[in-house]
Motif scaffolding. Sequence first.
Motif, PDB file in Angstrom:
ATOM      1  N   PHE A   1     -20.925 -34.407 -31.780  1.00 14.02           N
ATOM      2  CA  PHE A   1     -21.312 -35.467 -32.721  1.00 14.02           C
ATOM      3  C   PHE A   1     -20.082 -36.018 -33.450  1.00 14.02           C
ATOM      4  CE2 PHE A   1     -22.951 -36.991 -36.845  1.00 14.02           C
ATOM      5  CZ  PHE A   1     -23.906 -37.901 -36.389  1.00 14.02           C
ATOM      6  N   ALA A   2     -19.172 -35.132 -33.839  1.00 18.98           N
ATOM      7  CA  ALA A   2     -17.945 -35.567 -34.512  1.00 18.98           C
ATOM      8  C   ALA A   2     -17.084 -36.422 -33.579  1.00 18.98           C
ATOM      9  CB  ALA A   2     -17.164 -34.358 -35.007  1.00 18.98           C
ATOM     10  N   SER A   3     -17.025 -36.050 -32.311  1.00 17.03           N
ATOM     11  CA  SER A   3     -16.264 -36.844 -31.339  1.00 17.03           C
ATOM     12  C   SER A   3     -16.858 -38.246 -31.207  1.00 17.03           C
ATOM     13  CB  SER A   3     -16.265 -36.143 -29.981  1.00 17.03           C
ATOM     14  OG  SER A   3     -15.649 -34.874 -30.062  1.00 17.03           O
ATOM     15  N   GLU A   4     -18.193 -38.300 -31.139  1.00 10.23           N
ATOM     16  CA  GLU A   4     -18.867 -39.601 -31.062  1.00 10.23           C
ATOM     17  C   GLU A   4     -18.594 -40.413 -32.321  1.00 10.23           C
ATOM     18  OE1 GLU A   4     -23.387 -41.489 -30.628  1.00 10.23           O
ATOM     19  OE2 GLU A   4     -23.091 -39.348 -31.006  1.00 10.23           O
ATOM     20  N   ALA A   5     -18.600 -39.750 -33.478  1.00 12.87           N
ATOM     21  CA  ALA A   5     -18.322 -40.442 -34.742  1.00 12.87           C
ATOM     22  C   ALA A   5     -16.923 -41.047 -34.732  1.00 12.87           C
ATOM     23  CB  ALA A   5     -18.486 -39.474 -35.914  1.00 12.87           C
ATOM     24  N   CYS A   6     -15.958 -40.316 -34.199  1.00 15.51           N
ATOM     25  CA  CYS A   6     -14.583 -40.831 -34.120  1.00 15.51           C
ATOM     26  C   CYS A   6     -14.512 -42.074 -33.232  1.00 15.51           C
ATOM     27  CB  CYS A   6     -13.647 -39.753 -33.583  1.00 15.51           C
ATOM     28  SG  CYS A   6     -13.197 -38.496 -34.793  1.00 15.51           S
ATOM     29  N   ARG A   7     -15.127 -41.995 -32.063  1.00 17.55           N
ATOM     30  CA  ARG A   7     -15.065 -43.113 -31.121  1.00 17.55           C
ATOM     31  C   ARG A   7     -15.729 -44.362 -31.706  1.00 17.55           C
ATOM     32  NH1 ARG A   7     -16.585 -39.016 -27.553  1.00 17.55           N
ATOM     33  NH2 ARG A   7     -18.738 -39.797 -27.515  1.00 17.55           N
ATOM     34  N   LYS A   8     -16.939 -44.175 -32.256  1.00 18.51           N
ATOM     35  CA  LYS A   8     -17.655 -45.336 -32.785  1.00 18.51           C
ATOM     36  C   LYS A   8     -16.994 -45.876 -34.046  1.00 18.51           C
ATOM     37  CE  LYS A   8     -22.209 -44.572 -30.783  1.00 18.51           C
ATOM     38  NZ  LYS A   8     -23.662 -44.406 -31.006  1.00 18.51           N
ATOM     39  N   SER A   9     -16.446 -44.990 -34.867  1.00 16.11           N
ATOM     40  CA  SER A   9     -15.768 -45.454 -36.081  1.00 16.11           C
ATOM     41  C   SER A   9     -14.548 -46.291 -35.732  1.00 16.11           C
ATOM     42  CB  SER A   9     -15.359 -44.256 -36.951  1.00 16.11           C
ATOM     43  OG  SER A   9     -16.494 -43.567 -37.430  1.00 16.11           O
ATOM     44  N   ALA A  10     -13.862 -45.928 -34.650  1.00 16.10           N
ATOM     45  CA  ALA A  10     -12.721 -46.730 -34.203  1.00 16.10           C
ATOM     46  C   ALA A  10     -13.179 -48.139 -33.833  1.00 16.10           C
ATOM     47  CB  ALA A  10     -12.046 -46.057 -33.015  1.00 16.10           C
ATOM     48  N   PHE A  11     -14.332 -48.232 -33.175  1.00 17.72           N
ATOM     49  CA  PHE A  11     -14.895 -49.544 -32.839  1.00 17.72           C
ATOM     50  C   PHE A  11     -15.265 -50.323 -34.102  1.00 17.72           C
ATOM     51  CE2 PHE A  11     -19.010 -51.780 -32.258  1.00 17.72           C
ATOM     52  CZ  PHE A  11     -18.545 -52.878 -31.558  1.00 17.72           C
ATOM     53  N   TYR A  12     -15.881 -49.615 -35.061  1.00 18.30           N
ATOM     54  CA  TYR A  12     -16.285 -50.290 -36.293  1.00 18.30           C
ATOM     55  C   TYR A  12     -15.058 -50.847 -37.026  1.00 18.30           C
ATOM     56  CZ  TYR A  12     -20.578 -47.582 -35.516  1.00 18.30           C
ATOM     57  OH  TYR A  12     -21.709 -47.026 -34.975  1.00 18.30           O
ATOM     58  N   VAL A  13     -14.015 -50.045 -37.122  1.00 16.22           N
ATOM     59  CA  VAL A  13     -12.802 -50.486 -37.818  1.00 16.22           C
ATOM     60  C   VAL A  13     -12.182 -51.681 -37.091  1.00 16.22           C
ATOM     61  CG1 VAL A  13     -10.460 -49.829 -38.484  1.00 16.22           C
ATOM     62  CG2 VAL A  13     -12.356 -48.231 -38.837  1.00 16.22           C
ATOM     63  N   ASP A  14     -12.259 -51.667 -35.787  1.00 18.85           N
ATOM     64  CA  ASP A  14     -11.718 -52.785 -35.011  1.00 18.85           C
ATOM     65  C   ASP A  14     -12.457 -54.082 -35.339  1.00 18.85           C
ATOM     66  OD1 ASP A  14      -9.829 -53.557 -32.826  1.00 18.85           O
ATOM     67  OD2 ASP A  14     -11.718 -54.187 -31.898  1.00 18.85           O
ATOM     68  N   VAL A  15     -13.775 -53.999 -35.471  1.00 16.19           N
ATOM     69  CA  VAL A  15     -14.560 -55.183 -35.851  1.00 16.19           C
ATOM     70  C   VAL A  15     -14.182 -55.645 -37.252  1.00 16.19           C
ATOM     71  CG1 VAL A  15     -16.884 -56.076 -36.270  1.00 16.19           C
ATOM     72  CG2 VAL A  15     -16.473 -54.548 -34.327  1.00 16.19           C
ATOM     73  N   LEU A  16     -13.997 -54.680 -38.154  1.00 18.23           N
ATOM     74  CA  LEU A  16     -13.588 -55.024 -39.515  1.00 18.23           C
ATOM     75  C   LEU A  16     -12.227 -55.717 -39.511  1.00 18.23           C
ATOM     76  CD1 LEU A  16     -14.726 -51.751 -41.314  1.00 18.23           C
ATOM     77  CD2 LEU A  16     -15.661 -54.015 -41.711  1.00 18.23           C
ATOM     78  N   LEU A  17     -11.324 -55.267 -38.643  1.00 18.35           N
ATOM     79  CA  LEU A  17     -10.015 -55.909 -38.519  1.00 18.35           C
ATOM     80  C   LEU A  17     -10.163 -57.343 -38.015  1.00 18.35           C
ATOM     81  CD1 LEU A  17      -7.699 -53.144 -37.037  1.00 18.35           C
ATOM     82  CD2 LEU A  17      -7.301 -54.452 -39.130  1.00 18.35           C
ATOM     83  N   GLN A  18     -11.038 -57.531 -37.046  1.00 16.66           N
ATOM     84  CA  GLN A  18     -11.267 -58.884 -36.529  1.00 16.66           C
ATOM     85  C   GLN A  18     -11.795 -59.807 -37.620  1.00 16.66           C
ATOM     86  OE1 GLN A  18     -13.511 -59.061 -32.787  1.00 16.66           O
ATOM     87  NE2 GLN A  18     -13.046 -56.878 -32.474  1.00 16.66           N
ATOM     88  N   HIS A  19     -12.629 -59.242 -38.462  1.00 15.17           N
ATOM     89  CA  HIS A  19     -13.191 -60.042 -39.552  1.00 15.17           C
ATOM     90  C   HIS A  19     -12.191 -60.274 -40.675  1.00 15.17           C
ATOM     91  CE1 HIS A  19     -15.937 -61.638 -42.487  1.00 15.17           C
ATOM     92  NE2 HIS A  19     -15.831 -60.588 -43.276  1.00 15.17           N
ATOM     93  N   GLY A  20     -11.145 -59.440 -40.722  1.00 15.34           N
ATOM     94  CA  GLY A  20     -10.157 -59.567 -41.790  1.00 15.34           C
ATOM     95  C   GLY A  20     -10.563 -58.872 -43.067  1.00 15.34           C
ATOM     96  N   ALA A  21     -11.328 -57.793 -42.933  1.00  5.99           N
ATOM     97  CA  ALA A  21     -11.774 -57.054 -44.124  1.00  5.99           C
ATOM     98  C   ALA A  21     -10.583 -56.438 -44.849  1.00  5.99           C
ATOM     99  CB  ALA A  21     -12.754 -55.971 -43.706  1.00  5.99           C
ATOM    100  N   ARG A  22     -10.671 -56.362 -46.182  1.00  2.00           N
ATOM    101  CA  ARG A  22      -9.550 -55.878 -46.980  1.00  2.00           C
ATOM    102  C   ARG A  22      -9.733 -54.433 -47.454  1.00  2.00           C
ATOM    103  NH1 ARG A  22      -6.249 -59.965 -49.216  1.00  2.00           N
ATOM    104  NH2 ARG A  22      -6.807 -62.053 -48.499  1.00  2.00           N
TER     105      ARG A  22
END
Length: 725
Positions: free
Chosen positions: A607-628
């Motif tokens: 579950f922790a491994s899955e959390a790491c992988r998906k969190s990386a995707f979430y952060v990438d989307v936030l970067l695309q959006h330009g979140a601060r």
Amino acid sequence: PFYSKIQKSKIKYYHKMASSETEARILSLIESSDAGEVLSSVSVYLRPFSGLLTCREEDRALTIRFIAKQFLPFLAKSVSSLQKRLSVVTHESPEDLFRAYDFCLECCELVSRDPQAVQLHRLGLIHCYQTWGWFTHAYNDACRVLEQLEEPDSESAHFFPNPGFGQVNLARVLLQAVASIVRSVAMSPDMNDQQCRKVCWLVHVIKPWLGYLDANAHEEFLKGLLSDMAMCALSIIREAERFDDKFVESFCSSTLKEYFLSSLPKCHFYKFSRQLLSLLFLSKEIKTVEIVMSLLQTVACQFQVKPEANWLELVDLVSYCVHESQLAGEVWCAGVSKQLSEMAAVFSEAKPQANVILRVYSAGLSVSVFDVKFRDNGKESSGLEALLGDDDIWKSLVSLLGMIDHYPDDQTTSSYGKKNTNARCRHNGGVEYTLPYLKALKFLCQPLASLITFEHNKMVSGREFACYTGHLSVIQDMFLQFFYGFRFLQRWTPDKERSGTEFDKTLLNVAMAAFIISMRTQRKVEITARLVEDVIATPWISPPDLKYLFASFHDIGVSFYSIKNLKKASMAFRLCIRSVWTCVRLLCQIHVDESNPSEEEANIIDFASEACRKSAFYVDVLLQHGARDIEKLLVFILENWSVAEDVIKKLPDPTPIVKQWLKVQCRHHETQDLAGSCTPLYSLLSSSQKISNRVTREILDQFLTEATPVCYGVQTAVTKEEEKT
């Protein structure tokens, strides 16, 4: 001069028979012999009483005096012995013993100068009838006792004498006779409506005679009398098909009124009310809806008689009714909802709190009608649309929201800077009001949240419900009211008072539904997001709850991401990060604290491994959006990973997260206006108290490992540019 020679000889003859030996033998037979032999012996021995039926009127007084002198002591002993024997149920047939008992009492009535004393003895026979289950005989004899005590000059039947001074014995007989009639009707399998009406009348007319009882005896008598009357009402409901609906309603209402107006504690009234309603709901028959509505109205009207009565117990009763109505079906929901609206008017001035709570419950039932109707017809997807299109419902909800906003007058402010109209000051009784109010609001919010979350795909990605933005805003405000009230309750009440309320589970659904609406309407978005974050951070939340939130927000975020709406997707993914990493930390803590943990260590690692992988995707989307706020989220992830890694050493390295951090650093340096705002990784990690020095070193090592090729690539690109120049 008064007797003929023949009559005198008869008296002498019977006098010889009345020997003490004969009496002793008969009394001995009564104690243990065959019932038929007892009846025969008693009948023969008391044959002189038949002479009273044929003697001349002028001789009657002297004859009575003589017979009474000879037989009354024996009759008293016989009645006592027969009562003792018949007070215990055995395998023998008691019919002849009862006939002997009744014959002895009839003889007493012929010669006794104290008719009230004789009727007291007959009450003993009545009690024996009841012991053996002969309730029809008991009823008839108890009615006979009352007839014997009627006013001789009364022109109307069943006229009770007015109580006067020195009538203690008469009061005793009357009260016991009435109690016996009520008990007999209550226990009889063959009761009829005429007998039940007589019970109501007797309970009413006997009240002046209760003054002869002291306080303890008064309470005990009332408790027994009303308990038997309640038993009648419950039996009538169980056999409702035998009675007219109006009679059932009338008798039950009369019994409720007697309970409420009595001096007994009101807990007896509410207990009986709950029993009545429980049986009615158990029947599930449509015609009983009207009876339920009538009984609820009767309960409410009693508060007009005694406004000082405890309205909280009434609210508990209403709570029971609405939950049972919800289970019973659409017709019950609609009928009881209408009745609650009418009941609420009774309290609009005297008890505004009760007025608001009853209206909230009424609205909850109205909403449940749509939920139940479309769920039963297999058309769940039509429920929300039908609800939003019902003008009457929305007029009611808007009016209700206005009541909530303006009552009570004292107002506090929520942590979000908005007016919190539910968190009231303690000195104004806010705590007492909030718990039942929240239970009602929970009842309203549950079906609303269910309808919203079921339609979340249409709500977040389609154009459906565009014309209902105002209606959805009302629902959202109701959800926020529930949250504010819950926070207030947490602040002022101990956990044990909130146990069994299941507010926590409702709050999860409400938070999710409120977030969906905020995404659809773009109203109170920040407030709702903070609400969800508060729910995620609450100490009572469990891993299954967090997994539910994580999966739900993931689906919402992906839906927005698929239509290129990065702003809304980012908001959902922020909540994904907070829910999934809070879950990882809790799973590890539970794994250590519990002797038999529910989750295997391997499952937690996966579950922790899955959390790491998906969190990386979430952060990438936030970067695309330009979140601060990406750095704060990354610190949050690494803090929870650090806590979990202290417990489970085999936890996988947060390499995907470190890579995203590196991407953030590069993005900052590529953007000239943000170059000065990038905080070094070491500074952020060392400033956190939750991340140990060991973990800080490990993360920095990973960062350097991942950063080297990136830095080399950047340096190579710079060199090539310089060579071109």
